[in-house]
Each structure stands twice: as structure tokens, then as C-alpha cells.
Design an enzyme around this catalytic site. Structure first.
Site, PDB file in Angstrom:
ATOM      1  N   GLU A 171       0.626  -1.215  -0.048  1.00  0.00           N
ATOM      2  CA  GLU A 171       0.070   0.102   0.119  1.00  0.00           C
ATOM      3  C   GLU A 171       0.893   1.421  -0.017  1.00  0.00           C
ATOM      4  O   GLU A 171       2.166   1.244   0.719  1.00  0.00           O
ATOM      5  CB  GLU A 171      -0.937  -0.264   1.277  1.00  0.00           C
ATOM      6  CG  GLU A 171      -1.635   1.083   1.660  1.00  0.00           C
ATOM      7  CD  GLU A 171      -2.739   0.713   2.889  1.00  0.00           C
ATOM      8  OE1 GLU A 171      -2.024   0.058   3.821  1.00  0.00           O
ATOM      9  OE2 GLU A 171      -3.505   1.659   3.019  1.00  0.00           O
ATOM     10  N   LYS A 184      -9.630   2.200  -1.648  1.00  0.00           N
ATOM     11  CA  LYS A 184      -9.546   1.398  -0.258  1.00  0.00           C
ATOM     12  C   LYS A 184     -11.050   1.999   0.432  1.00  0.00           C
ATOM     13  O   LYS A 184     -11.419   3.234   0.452  1.00  0.00           O
ATOM     14  CB  LYS A 184      -8.532   2.076   0.694  1.00  0.00           C
ATOM     15  CG  LYS A 184      -8.468   1.063   1.969  1.00  0.00           C
ATOM     16  CD  LYS A 184      -7.315   1.517   2.544  1.00  0.00           C
ATOM     17  CE  LYS A 184      -7.200   0.682   3.809  1.00  0.00           C
ATOM     18  NZ  LYS A 184      -5.869   1.013   4.522  1.00  0.00           N
ATOM     19  N   CYS A 238      -4.823  -3.395   2.605  1.00  0.00           N
ATOM     20  CA  CYS A 238      -4.738  -3.446   3.959  1.00  0.00           C
ATOM     21  C   CYS A 238      -5.917  -3.722   4.811  1.00  0.00           C
ATOM     22  O   CYS A 238      -6.473  -4.910   4.890  1.00  0.00           O
ATOM     23  CB  CYS A 238      -4.022  -2.359   4.374  1.00  0.00           C
ATOM     24  SG  CYS A 238      -3.144  -2.689   5.895  1.00  0.00           S
TER      25      CYS A 238
HETATM   26  C1  ACM Z   1      -3.856  -0.193   7.206  1.00  0.00           C
HETATM   27  O1  ACM Z   1      -4.904  -0.127   6.768  1.00  0.00           O
HETATM   28  N1  ACM Z   1      -2.891   0.517   6.553  1.00  0.00           N
HETATM   29  C2  ACM Z   1      -3.372  -0.858   8.558  1.00  0.00           C
END
Ligand code: ACM
Length: 270
Positions: A38, A109, A145
Site C-alpha cells: 500500500e 480503499k 490492507c
Molecule cells: C492499514 O490499513 N494500513 C493498517
């Protein structure tokens, strides 16, 4: 078929140096589906949107997408990589997917973690990307993530047709590497979690990233499990047929929609 992760320590706010490191590693790999962490061009810890804005890039118009398209074409790679996306005055925590034929798409995300909510807008769509690669049709779902923490994300990607989940990450808590074999088992697919290593500091905070990138099979096996400080590109060979050979006992063979409609769907229903 080859699956790879690039685990490394992105230099905070140094996009040009990160490009160089990423390019060096990717050029050492061929004929593989490679997942990068990420926010891999900028690092993770930003105190404000302004601090990150000029380091973020347009997708697909930015320099990073151009770089990845060139490497994917020359080395016959599918690349999934996390980066900060700029669209007008908004920022998204996004991942791109790129094939030897060029840009395929992006995912923004959904489950923003902790202070990410102060910087990024929430994504609103899930995607499964259909690619023809090394003579096979492959369906790649993408999550980023903290999305791992919400099992419905992986399940929806499966229902949308995914046979592989690519999972760029910047993990700081220790739980995800333990959970991913179960995400793979319960959804009968492969998962590729590419995490970063190193630490980052801001005025108020210090974060240590846990490394431990994992590739998991539909039989809940770790095909790859890196250490907290391994650095480089790591590859496993998978049997794409295995997905079909795993037990059919688990789900989806029965249509339980009518029953589920009568069960609470939201914690507010309790
Ligand atoms: C995250 O979502 N970077 C822990």
C-alpha cells in the site's frame, strides 16, 4: 503460474527514490503476478492532506502508472501496487492493476484505517479484474490492507468471481498474517498480501510496519511467509487447478438468501 510479493521499506516522501527501488526489483522478475505494498511510492504517515497532495498521482495518467506499464510489458508481469491517488481536490488510498497490455483499472480503499480518514476519501466500489495471462483466464479481486479485517470484503470479491485476491498492505498490527489463510480457505481462492517493512515517524507518532507478507492457498496453507525484515521480491509457483479440488462443503452450493434476509444484517438490528 507464478505469484510474487515485493516487500521493502519505502522511503518516506521520496517518490523518485522509491520508483528506482521498485523498478530494480520488478525488472528482476518475469511471467508473474506481483503485488506491491500500500502507498508504496510515498510512504504512509501524513499529518494532513496538504502534506501528501503533491506526492499523490493521477490514475492512470501519472508517472508511476507509466513506469509500471513499461515494466509489465517488458517483463510480462501483472502488477498490483498501492499508491496515493489525486483526483481534483480529493485523495484516495488506491491500488492499480496493470498487465503486459497496459492499465487495467484501480480500486479505492473502502475501510480506511485510523487517521487515514483525515486524509483520504472512502472508496465506494469493489472490483474483480478479468485478465488473460500466461494462457489462462484469471479473475483478480483487489483489497487494501485494513479491508482484510472485514470478511465480507473478501467474500464479496469471491462472489464477484475472484480466484485470486491481491492485497497491498501497510500492516502495523500483528493479526492479519494469521487471518489470511482463513480468508483463502473460506472463499476458496489464493491471497497475496504484500506488506512493507521499516518505521515512520511524524511529530506525534511512530509506526513500525510488521513485514510478514504472506501468500495463502485455498487449503489454508502458507505458500510464502516472510519475516519482519525480509526485503526483496519473493515468488511461489501455484497450481491454478487446486481451487477446483478443494472441498465443496463450505458454501455457495446452497442458496440461503431467503434465510439470510431474516437474520440481522446490521449491528443496529440487534
Ligand atoms: C492499514 O490499513 N494500513 C493498517
Amino acid at each position: 503460474m507464478r505469484l510474487s510479493v515485493l516487500q521493502f521499506n519505502p522511503i518516506h516522501k521520496n517518490v523518485q527514490e522509491n520508483y528506482k527501488v521498485i523498478e530494480k526489483y520488478l525488472k528482476s522478475e518475469n511471467n508473474s503476478i506481483v503485488v506491491l505494498p500500500e502507498l508504496c511510492t510515498t510512504g504512509y504517515l501524513f499529518e494532513s492532506k496538504d502534506e501528501l497532495y503533491n506526492l499523490a498521482e493521477e490514475i492512470p495518467g501519472g508517472k508511476f502508472c507509466e513506469l509500471l506499464c513499461n515494466i509489465a510489458r517488458d517483463n510480462n508481469l501483472i502488477i498490483v501496487a498501492g499508491l496515493a491517488e489525486r483526483e481534483k481536490n480529493k485523495l484516495f488510498n488506491s491500488a492499480v492493476i496493470i498487465s503486459p497490455d497496459g492499465y487495467i483499472g484501480k480500486y479505492r480503499k473502502i475501510n480506511l484505517f485510523y487517521k487515514e480518514k483525515l486524509i483520504f476519501e472512502r472508496g465506494e466500489e469493489l472490483h474483480v479484474f478479468r485478465v488473460n495471462f500466461c494462457g489462462r483466464n484469471i479473475q483478480i479481486g483487489v483489497m487494501i490492507c485494513f479491508d482484510w479485517f472485514f470478511p465480507e470484503i473478501a467474500r464479496r470479491l469471491k462472489i464477484m468471481g475472484a480466484s485470486i485476491i491481491a492485497h497491498p498492505s501497510n500492516l502495523v498490527l500483528p493479526y492479519c498474517p494469521k487471518a489470511m489463510p482463513i480468508r483463502a480457505l473460506e472463499n476458496k481462492l489464493y491471497t497475496i498480501t504484500a506488506n512493507r517493512i521499516g518505521t515512520e515517524k511524524s511529530e506525534n507518532e511512530i509506526l513500525k510496519f510488521i513485514g510478514q507478507s504472506v501468500i495463502c492457498s485455498p487449503k489454508a496453507e502458507y505458500l510464502l511467509k516472510l519475516s519482519e525484515d525480509d526485503c526483496g521480491i519473493f515468488t511461489v509457483q501455484i497450481d491454478p487447478e487446486i481451487e477446483e479440488k478443494v472441498t465443496n462443503l463450505n458454501y455457495l452450493s446452497e442458496d440461503l438468501r431467503e434465510l439470510y434476509k431474516r437474520l440481522p444484517a446490521n449491528f443496529l438490528d440487534f
